[in-house]
Write an enzyme that holds these catalytic residues in place. Sequence first.
Site, PDB file in Angstrom:
ATOM      1  N   ASP A   1     138.026  51.672  76.035  1.00 42.08           N
ATOM      2  CA  ASP A   1     137.719  52.261  77.404  1.00 42.08           C
ATOM      3  C   ASP A   1     137.290  50.700  78.516  1.00 42.08           C
ATOM      4  O   ASP A   1     136.194  51.101  77.860  1.00 42.08           O
ATOM      5  CB  ASP A   1     136.891  53.786  76.618  1.00 42.08           C
ATOM      6  CG  ASP A   1     138.264  54.512  75.886  1.00 42.08           C
ATOM      7  OD1 ASP A   1     139.111  54.233  76.378  1.00 42.08           O
ATOM      8  OD2 ASP A   1     137.675  55.690  76.206  1.00 42.08           O
TER       9      ASP A   1
ATOM     10  N   ASP B   1     143.080  61.814  72.829  1.00 39.54           N
ATOM     11  CA  ASP B   1     142.692  60.874  72.132  1.00 39.54           C
ATOM     12  C   ASP B   1     142.375  60.486  70.884  1.00 39.54           C
ATOM     13  O   ASP B   1     142.643  59.612  70.264  1.00 39.54           O
ATOM     14  CB  ASP B   1     140.947  59.621  72.849  1.00 39.54           C
ATOM     15  CG  ASP B   1     141.198  59.333  74.226  1.00 39.54           C
ATOM     16  OD1 ASP B   1     142.143  58.803  74.860  1.00 39.54           O
ATOM     17  OD2 ASP B   1     139.476  59.421  75.071  1.00 39.54           O
TER      18      ASP B   1
ATOM     19  N   ASP C   1     137.098  59.500  73.894  1.00 38.85           N
ATOM     20  CA  ASP C   1     136.304  60.639  74.074  1.00 38.85           C
ATOM     21  C   ASP C   1     136.903  61.766  73.904  1.00 38.85           C
ATOM     22  O   ASP C   1     136.384  62.824  73.067  1.00 38.85           O
ATOM     23  CB  ASP C   1     135.448  60.133  74.677  1.00 38.85           C
ATOM     24  CG  ASP C   1     135.750  59.760  75.786  1.00 38.85           C
ATOM     25  OD1 ASP C   1     137.292  60.110  76.397  1.00 38.85           O
ATOM     26  OD2 ASP C   1     135.445  58.914  77.319  1.00 38.85           O
TER      27      ASP C   1
HETATM   28  P1  ATP Z   1     138.654  55.097  80.438  1.00 42.12           P
HETATM   29  O1  ATP Z   1     138.538  53.705  81.506  1.00 42.12           O
HETATM   30  O2  ATP Z   1     136.998  55.414  80.506  1.00 42.12           O
HETATM   31  O3  ATP Z   1     139.881  55.116  80.208  1.00 42.12           O
HETATM   32  P2  ATP Z   1     138.959  56.607  83.367  1.00 42.12           P
HETATM   33  O4  ATP Z   1     137.948  57.871  83.461  1.00 42.12           O
HETATM   34  O5  ATP Z   1     139.502  55.668  84.515  1.00 42.12           O
HETATM   35  O6  ATP Z   1     138.145  55.777  81.811  1.00 42.12           O
HETATM   36  P3  ATP Z   1     140.211  59.124  83.293  1.00 42.12           P
HETATM   37  O7  ATP Z   1     138.931  59.955  83.083  1.00 42.12           O
HETATM   38  O8  ATP Z   1     141.424  59.268  82.576  1.00 42.12           O
HETATM   39  O9  ATP Z   1     139.704  57.076  82.839  1.00 42.12           O
HETATM   40  O10 ATP Z   1     140.389  59.038  84.615  1.00 42.12           O
HETATM   41  C1  ATP Z   1     141.685  58.594  85.358  1.00 42.12           C
HETATM   42  C2  ATP Z   1     141.199  58.262  86.878  1.00 42.12           C
HETATM   43  O11 ATP Z   1     141.394  60.223  87.353  1.00 42.12           O
HETATM   44  C3  ATP Z   1     140.443  58.120  87.216  1.00 42.12           C
HETATM   45  O12 ATP Z   1     140.749  56.427  87.864  1.00 42.12           O
HETATM   46  C4  ATP Z   1     140.226  58.824  88.733  1.00 42.12           C
HETATM   47  O13 ATP Z   1     141.027  58.332  89.790  1.00 42.12           O
HETATM   48  C5  ATP Z   1     140.800  60.132  87.814  1.00 42.12           C
HETATM   49  N1  ATP Z   1     139.190  60.883  87.935  1.00 42.12           N
HETATM   50  C6  ATP Z   1     138.429  60.595  87.325  1.00 42.12           C
HETATM   51  N2  ATP Z   1     137.681  61.738  86.912  1.00 42.12           N
HETATM   52  C7  ATP Z   1     137.606  62.590  87.607  1.00 42.12           C
HETATM   53  C8  ATP Z   1     137.625  63.705  87.841  1.00 42.12           C
HETATM   54  N3  ATP Z   1     136.193  64.651  87.232  1.00 42.12           N
HETATM   55  N4  ATP Z   1     137.815  64.586  88.554  1.00 42.12           N
HETATM   56  C9  ATP Z   1     139.256  63.991  89.444  1.00 42.12           C
HETATM   57  N5  ATP Z   1     139.897  63.108  89.018  1.00 42.12           N
HETATM   58  C10 ATP Z   1     139.095  62.431  88.823  1.00 42.12           C
END
Ligand code: ATP
Length: 896
Positions: free
Chosen positions: A326, A638, A634
């Site tokens: 990730d 997953d 996490d």
């Molecule tokens: P990783 O790199 O660990 O996969 P990530 O945070 O990029 O993590 P996700 O958590 O699936 O992946 O988030 C995907 C997208 O959703 C992010 O790019 C962001 O635009 C949006 N996002 C993340 N957290 C939130 C949240 N708490 N509320 C709303 N949108 C969110």
Amino acid sequence: MKWHEMRSDEVMNSINTDAENGLTSKEVQKRTQKFGFNELKEAERPSAIIIFLSQFKDFMVLVLLVATLISGLLGEYIDAIAIIAIVVVNGILGFFQERRAERSLEALKELSAPQVMVLRNGEWVKILSKELVPGDLVKFTSGDRIGADMRLINTKSLEVEESALTGESLPVQKSTQPIAGADVGLGDLTNMVFMGTLVTRGSGVGVVIGTGMNTAMGQIADLLQNAETMETPLQRRLEQLGKILIVVALLLTVLVVAIGVIQGHDLYNMFLAGVSLAVAAIPEGLPAIVTVALSLGVQRMIKQKSIVRKLPAVETLGCASVICSDKTGTMTQNKMTVTNVWSGGKDWTVTGTGYHPHGEFFQNDQKVEVKHSKTLQQILTFGTLCNSAEIVEKEGHFQLDGDPTEGALLVSAMKAGLVKHSLLKNFKIIEEFPFDSARKMMSVVVEDKSGNRFVVTKGAPDVLLGISTNILWNERQENLTSDYASKVKDSIENLASQALRTIAIAFKPLNSSEKIHTSLEAERDLVFIGLQGMIDPPRPEVKQAVKECRDAGIKTVMITGDHVITAKAIATQLNLLPSNGKVMEGKELNSLSVEELEAIVDDVYVFARVSPEHKLKIVKALQNKGHIVAMTGDGVNDAPAIKAADIGISMGITGTDVAKEASALVLVDDNFATIKSAIKEGRNIYENIRKFIRYLLASNVGEILVMLFAMILALPLPLVPIQILWVNLVTDGLPAMALGLDQPEGDLMKRKPRHPKEGVFARGLGWKVISRGFLIGLATLAAFMIVYYRNPDDLAYAQTIAFATLVMAQLIHVFDCRSEKSIFDRNPFENIYLIGAVISSILLMLIVIYFPPLQPIFHTIPILMRDWLLILGMSAIPTFLLAGSLLTRKTSKTMI
Ligand code: ATP
């Protein structure tokens, strides 16, 4: 009345808990005394005595004991007592090794024990689940394993999967409503949650009403004795090998005895020598040493912040050829700060770092007052309302409780004076649809003071753009035409190309009759407001770790839910994406079958905008290509990919219980660099095991061959039984343990990953064992013969020389075992344990030879100074002859 029939307040009263402060420490102590720990009873473990006695259950050891008893009865007391003493000491050592291995496995289990958030003395704290008592107030969210039986006090879209108890795999919706009727089946108790079940959605608070064996789980606990295998593939292979070695050792021993008898040796003496030889040559201690080496390695890994949950992973780590990691939090710091805001064609920048809520807003380098811009105010306010995190101030420090992305949004609003708890005085959240990585957004239904209701949604900008029909432009709602859409896309790309993570905010006014029950109803026909862009800097150590992995033949793949351009920008900063490397998006993955993905997967280094479901596809495609895949994760979704990966890795800080349970390795600090350290340690542990297998087996081959050669040449016995047993106990045991603690060779992380099917004797180990063993046997015999023919009347002296030569040859050879290449490649003084083991073995040998009271027991005669030259010369031959030949081979090769 039963718990489920009561109202929440009645439950709190009857269990005597303060809803504001939870239980006090004193009360917890009282209740722990009364109800005990929140643990299920486990099967009894074998007692110390049983473990000790099991050290003697080995067939050959029993034969030796019986043979010794007989020789004792025949009057050979000294021999008998000495042999029994050695066998007992061996047993004691084995006992401690086994205990130590078991203890460290236990400690490992404790380390990965589940934790829960509980309200105690007025504060939410994290404790071990086993410390819960009835009356505790517990908070849980999606991905958590429920720690005890609870009556629900508060729920937000809570869904729980209870298949562990009811067999029903579909999640059950939960609420706090009392349920009428005393006799309600477990599956229908929707206002309660039970130990061992899993939160799949939403969040809630419950009050504990049953712990330990007093839970629904406790009642069926007998069925649940966890029998997860902790044996590694190598251990299994060694077990099989052990059986073969026993047969080979026995056959050779029989051969030695038979030839000895044919050559005219006394049958009884030959028998005792044969049995001692068999006991010495059978590597019965190998499995225990392997376990100790594994568990010591695992402890070193804990110091480097990775916890092994499944022992086999230690070995598989050394085979890993791809790490899928990730991005957010693992490769980056997960310390988000909003630096840019965009709305309706206008840009603002925000100053300040971290969660400290002080900073200013600038537009075209001019400082602006937020209160003068309605749009800016709105985007900041909505970012705070649609948010489940909190920023708490403790002694002047601002800390985040919740998700860093949401924390950043709270802080950017606080910099404009918009604080969540004050806003909540004017706006009431009446419905919440929590964030999940598959939808990539979160929504709330809000009611203002005048009773107007509206939806606020925040999430991935491209996703929100797809479900918006209008846009706020110059404070007016306009139709979201393709023209506006492309302007929004430009600004998303502009922010993303600066490696910023972007979150969009949108809203939708509701008319009074409109009811919203599902996220699907909420998240459509929205009015797009704007974007907040936040930095999440890479962890400084990751770039180097990626490089080290590349040198070690391990490819790093970034998998992220984030925007493709943000992901690419970070990947470039980390030097993870080669110039010909591909970046693939989730939607492209959707259109590919596993087979199609397999064809191109080796070229892809970044997967962006993926959902957790995609991870499984990626793992499968990589595995089909023959890779050994380490995959991090996490969240709840997953878990399947973590399970399917060869090495499933979960996050210690942000990981859910489900992800942790599915994983083989937990990163205590959520850090990518920790994976690299774990792989290095995994490789080292395996190599160390190889080192002592090589040492032990070559030693055993030497011991058998010296006896065999002597019998073939019609010589007297070169070693007496007690000497053989002594060599087995001291010379074999201590240095082998020390090899298990050896430092890695310099090029350990420059080698290609090991093939998982590689046999124990791969990479020339079998040849090394036989050739070194053969020479050790030969050198010992030569020393024996030289001295014996010099004075055939003094057999005991020649035997002492053979004994010393065998010991010294092994102790020199042990240094050769430290290297795959040659003894000259390594500094012999690096491993102080080995130096200690060798010095103590030498001292013990000298005591046995020169301490008069021990001489009759070990049949030794003090060795003359000049004969030490012979001993040392002979014992150096096996190691240096082959090391020398290797060296010449190497130089001649380079010369060609
Ligand atoms: P990783 O790199 O660990 O996969 P990530 O945070 O990029 O993590 P996700 O958590 O699936 O992946 O988030 C995907 C997208 O959703 C992010 O790019 C962001 O635009 C949006 N996002 C993340 N957290 C939130 C949240 N708490 N509320 C709303 N949108 C969110």
